[in-house]
Design a protein around this motif. Sequence first.
Motif, PDB file in Angstrom:
ATOM      1  N   GLU A   1     -42.850 -45.997  28.500  1.00 23.44           N
ATOM      2  CA  GLU A   1     -41.471 -45.710  28.905  1.00 23.44           C
ATOM      3  C   GLU A   1     -40.523 -46.229  27.837  1.00 23.44           C
ATOM      4  OE1 GLU A   1     -40.057 -47.816  32.385  1.00 23.44           O
ATOM      5  OE2 GLU A   1     -41.646 -49.327  32.181  1.00 23.44           O
ATOM      6  N   GLU A   2     -39.438 -45.520  27.669  1.00 19.68           N
ATOM      7  CA  GLU A   2     -38.422 -45.943  26.711  1.00 19.68           C
ATOM      8  C   GLU A   2     -37.396 -46.803  27.431  1.00 19.68           C
ATOM      9  OE1 GLU A   2     -36.914 -42.381  24.884  1.00 19.68           O
ATOM     10  OE2 GLU A   2     -38.491 -42.421  23.336  1.00 19.68           O
ATOM     11  N   LEU A   3     -37.151 -47.982  26.844  1.00 19.62           N
ATOM     12  CA  LEU A   3     -36.238 -48.942  27.446  1.00 19.62           C
ATOM     13  C   LEU A   3     -35.363 -49.547  26.355  1.00 19.62           C
ATOM     14  CD1 LEU A   3     -38.831 -50.887  29.640  1.00 19.62           C
ATOM     15  CD2 LEU A   3     -37.101 -49.302  30.520  1.00 19.62           C
ATOM     16  N   ALA A   4     -34.202 -49.999  26.750  1.00 17.29           N
ATOM     17  CA  ALA A   4     -33.410 -50.822  25.834  1.00 17.29           C
ATOM     18  C   ALA A   4     -34.199 -52.095  25.539  1.00 17.29           C
ATOM     19  CB  ALA A   4     -32.070 -51.158  26.468  1.00 17.29           C
ATOM     20  N   PRO A   5     -34.084 -52.650  24.348  1.00 17.18           N
ATOM     21  CA  PRO A   5     -34.856 -53.854  24.015  1.00 17.18           C
ATOM     22  C   PRO A   5     -34.729 -54.961  25.056  1.00 17.18           C
ATOM     23  CG  PRO A   5     -33.845 -52.987  22.040  1.00 17.18           C
ATOM     24  CD  PRO A   5     -33.304 -52.160  23.182  1.00 17.18           C
ATOM     25  N   ASP A   6     -33.528 -55.218  25.559  1.00 19.54           N
ATOM     26  CA  ASP A   6     -33.344 -56.270  26.560  1.00 19.54           C
ATOM     27  C   ASP A   6     -34.081 -55.937  27.855  1.00 19.54           C
ATOM     28  OD1 ASP A   6     -31.811 -57.703  24.814  1.00 19.54           O
ATOM     29  OD2 ASP A   6     -29.877 -57.174  25.725  1.00 19.54           O
ATOM     30  N   ALA A   7     -34.109 -54.650  28.218  1.00 23.17           N
ATOM     31  CA  ALA A   7     -34.817 -54.241  29.435  1.00 23.17           C
ATOM     32  C   ALA A   7     -36.327 -54.389  29.271  1.00 23.17           C
ATOM     33  CB  ALA A   7     -34.466 -52.804  29.788  1.00 23.17           C
TER      34      ALA A   7
ATOM     35  N   GLY B   1     -39.264 -48.356  16.284  1.00 20.77           N
ATOM     36  CA  GLY B   1     -39.126 -47.461  15.146  1.00 20.77           C
ATOM     37  C   GLY B   1     -37.682 -47.040  14.943  1.00 20.77           C
ATOM     38  N   PRO B   2     -37.335 -46.593  13.742  1.00 25.68           N
ATOM     39  CA  PRO B   2     -35.949 -46.210  13.452  1.00 25.68           C
ATOM     40  C   PRO B   2     -35.412 -45.128  14.384  1.00 25.68           C
ATOM     41  CG  PRO B   2     -37.208 -46.404  11.428  1.00 25.68           C
ATOM     42  CD  PRO B   2     -38.190 -46.509  12.539  1.00 25.68           C
ATOM     43  N   ARG B   3     -36.231 -44.146  14.720  1.00 26.01           N
ATOM     44  CA  ARG B   3     -35.756 -43.054  15.561  1.00 26.01           C
ATOM     45  C   ARG B   3     -35.348 -43.566  16.941  1.00 26.01           C
ATOM     46  NH1 ARG B   3     -39.642 -38.003  16.018  1.00 26.01           N
ATOM     47  NH2 ARG B   3     -39.272 -38.144  13.756  1.00 26.01           N
ATOM     48  N   GLY B   4     -36.199 -44.391  17.549  1.00 33.60           N
ATOM     49  CA  GLY B   4     -35.872 -44.936  18.865  1.00 33.60           C
ATOM     50  C   GLY B   4     -34.654 -45.843  18.818  1.00 33.60           C
ATOM     51  N   LEU B   5     -34.563 -46.637  17.774  1.00 34.19           N
ATOM     52  CA  LEU B   5     -33.439 -47.576  17.674  1.00 34.19           C
ATOM     53  C   LEU B   5     -32.107 -46.840  17.554  1.00 34.19           C
ATOM     54  CD1 LEU B   5     -34.978 -50.317  15.355  1.00 34.19           C
ATOM     55  CD2 LEU B   5     -34.497 -50.497  17.806  1.00 34.19           C
TER      56      LEU B   5
ATOM     57  N   GLN C   1     -42.215 -50.846   8.590  1.00 33.53           N
ATOM     58  CA  GLN C   1     -42.036 -52.152   7.993  1.00 33.53           C
ATOM     59  C   GLN C   1     -41.202 -52.027   6.717  1.00 33.53           C
ATOM     60  OE1 GLN C   1     -43.709 -54.583   9.829  1.00 33.53           O
ATOM     61  NE2 GLN C   1     -42.400 -56.054   8.784  1.00 33.53           N
ATOM     62  N   GLY C   2     -40.191 -52.866   6.583  1.00 32.75           N
ATOM     63  CA  GLY C   2     -39.309 -52.801   5.430  1.00 32.75           C
ATOM     64  C   GLY C   2     -37.986 -52.141   5.736  1.00 32.75           C
ATOM     65  N   ASP C   3     -37.903 -51.432   6.855  1.00 34.23           N
ATOM     66  CA  ASP C   3     -36.631 -50.871   7.300  1.00 34.23           C
ATOM     67  C   ASP C   3     -35.804 -51.997   7.904  1.00 34.23           C
ATOM     68  OD1 ASP C   3     -35.094 -48.239   8.254  1.00 34.23           O
ATOM     69  OD2 ASP C   3     -35.116 -49.680   9.912  1.00 34.23           O
ATOM     70  N   ASP C   4     -34.607 -52.196   7.413  1.00 35.54           N
ATOM     71  CA  ASP C   4     -33.816 -53.352   7.834  1.00 35.54           C
ATOM     72  C   ASP C   4     -33.597 -53.384   9.340  1.00 35.54           C
ATOM     73  OD1 ASP C   4     -33.642 -54.174   5.237  1.00 35.54           O
ATOM     74  OD2 ASP C   4     -31.622 -53.394   4.886  1.00 35.54           O
ATOM     75  N   GLU C   5     -33.250 -52.250   9.927  1.00 37.43           N
ATOM     76  CA  GLU C   5     -32.954 -52.226  11.355  1.00 37.43           C
ATOM     77  C   GLU C   5     -34.213 -52.471  12.183  1.00 37.43           C
ATOM     78  OE1 GLU C   5     -30.536 -49.479  14.643  1.00 37.43           O
ATOM     79  OE2 GLU C   5     -31.046 -48.651  12.670  1.00 37.43           O
ATOM     80  N   ALA C   6     -35.317 -51.825  11.801  1.00 39.34           N
ATOM     81  CA  ALA C   6     -36.574 -52.015  12.527  1.00 39.34           C
ATOM     82  C   ALA C   6     -37.076 -53.452  12.390  1.00 39.34           C
ATOM     83  CB  ALA C   6     -37.622 -51.028  12.023  1.00 39.34           C
ATOM     84  N   ASP C   7     -37.004 -53.998  11.191  1.00 40.89           N
ATOM     85  CA  ASP C   7     -37.423 -55.389  10.983  1.00 40.89           C
ATOM     86  C   ASP C   7     -36.597 -56.345  11.833  1.00 40.89           C
ATOM     87  OD1 ASP C   7     -39.204 -54.401   9.152  1.00 40.89           O
ATOM     88  OD2 ASP C   7     -38.195 -55.217   7.380  1.00 40.89           O
ATOM     89  N   ALA C   8     -35.280 -56.140  11.848  1.00 47.50           N
ATOM     90  CA  ALA C   8     -34.405 -57.036  12.611  1.00 47.50           C
ATOM     91  C   ALA C   8     -34.685 -56.941  14.105  1.00 47.50           C
ATOM     92  CB  ALA C   8     -32.945 -56.702  12.322  1.00 47.50           C
ATOM     93  N   ALA C   9     -34.916 -55.715  14.598  1.00 46.18           N
ATOM     94  CA  ALA C   9     -35.203 -55.543  16.027  1.00 46.18           C
ATOM     95  C   ALA C   9     -36.512 -56.232  16.404  1.00 46.18           C
ATOM     96  CB  ALA C   9     -35.262 -54.055  16.366  1.00 46.18           C
ATOM     97  N   CYS C  10     -37.528 -56.101  15.556  1.00 45.90           N
ATOM     98  CA  CYS C  10     -38.819 -56.750  15.834  1.00 45.90           C
ATOM     99  C   CYS C  10     -38.690 -58.266  15.810  1.00 45.90           C
ATOM    100  CB  CYS C  10     -39.862 -56.290  14.815  1.00 45.90           C
ATOM    101  SG  CYS C  10     -40.400 -54.587  15.038  1.00 45.90           S
ATOM    102  N   GLU C  11     -37.946 -58.790  14.857  1.00 48.70           N
ATOM    103  CA  GLU C  11     -37.746 -60.234  14.788  1.00 48.70           C
ATOM    104  C   GLU C  11     -37.035 -60.745  16.038  1.00 48.70           C
ATOM    105  OE1 GLU C  11     -38.935 -62.334  12.743  1.00 48.70           O
ATOM    106  OE2 GLU C  11     -39.681 -61.017  11.151  1.00 48.70           O
TER     107      GLU C  11
END
Length: 445
Positions: free
Chosen positions: A427-433, A407-411, A356-366
């Motif tokens: 399983e690891e998937l692209a966000p859209d998948a 998380g940042p590593r996965g993103l 939480q607070g990481d710009d990329e992780a926050d944006a992906a969750c939103e």
Amino acid sequence: MRMTRYFLPVLKETPSEAQIVSHRLMLRAGMIKQSSAGIYSWLPLGYKVLKNIEYIVHEEQARAGHMAMLMPTIQSADLWRESGRYDDYGEEMLRIKDRHDRDMLFTPTAEELITDIFRAHVSSYKDMPLTMYQIQWKFRDERRPRFGVMRGREFYMKDGYNFDLTKEDAMHAYNRHLVSYLRTYERMGLQAIPMRADSGPIGGDDTHEFLVLAETGESEVFYDSAVTDLTFGDREIDYDDKAQCAGVMEEFTTKYARTDETHDEALFNEVPEERRKVARGIEVGQIFYFGTKYSDALGATVQGPDGKPVAVHMGSHGIGVSRLLGAIIEASHDDKGIIWPEGVTPFHVGIVNLKQGDDEADAACESLYAQIEALGLEPLYDDRNERAGGKFATMDLIGLPWRITVGPRGLKNGVVELTSRKTGESEELAPDAAIAKIAAIYGKA
């Protein structure tokens, strides 16, 4: 819903008064809080599941052609004196007096009241058959309330009542209810076995209880293991077709399955030994045919086809809506917490932000949150500034069927993690998948 805005008072320790799994987990998951012995406040998470169960019951009752109504929780004792049950019912009935010193009672069941409504408004066989039901709070003053919502004093219940001209028509209503109940329970992820039972204070000769097998069940049950192979599935039923409903009734009730009150050892011994099972069961519903017991007592007659008065045949049909939460948890949990079936889950998917607070992780969750909501589904986003372990523990405890971990590593690799609560597989998937898979699971693709 965002976790930081949600009232979810989870407990790390198990309260000492909780004796069975469902009670422990409902308290720990912040679903209920005891108000007094056997009486609970339903907190937001518990209330959401309660309403989801209620919605399924309403849908299946409507599918079977039954009409919803609502009767009061407080009844006059006069009707119960007419039927002869006021003194017979026992100490479980909460008897009270109003300010005018009139005898009243808190409804444990409503056969008398619905019969009074019927006799006031229906006078001809042309207005039959008729089946009405309600989902309403009831009260039975248990001597030893225990096991949380499984054996409480105040409970939320669906009670339905059919009025028919003949026994044949009334037995069709009985069979129709059995069919609708089978579909109802399977939609909740439960296998509820119809078992020959005792009618108790309701009365009548024909009755089946629906029991979910569980080690903590309050009833001892005896059954042919072949009944556990039966599933209703997604078969189509014409509820007006007497033969079809009777066929389903025969399919699900001809193999031996009885509660301890009606157990017949000689009949049980006719079942092949390897299929004879003795277990514990949780009652989640019951159907009754009681003929003209209440219509005779309360004068509920109609003019028949020949112009002569006919006492109507009746039945009643109950589902323990609040009790079902406990039954589902007893049937579906592990040492980490609840495992909700998709049909009743309070939220369809949880989103866990590992940083939480990481710009990329926050944006992906939103983005995930918005896309899931756009599908018409409800996500629960854990946006708290907490350790990852604590977030995972909370998600496991409250039991959402699916979790998306970001998380940042996965993103950096363009993926998120999708985890099944039931199997624990990830399983690891692209966000859209991941979104597409959640949409397919809930029929939103």
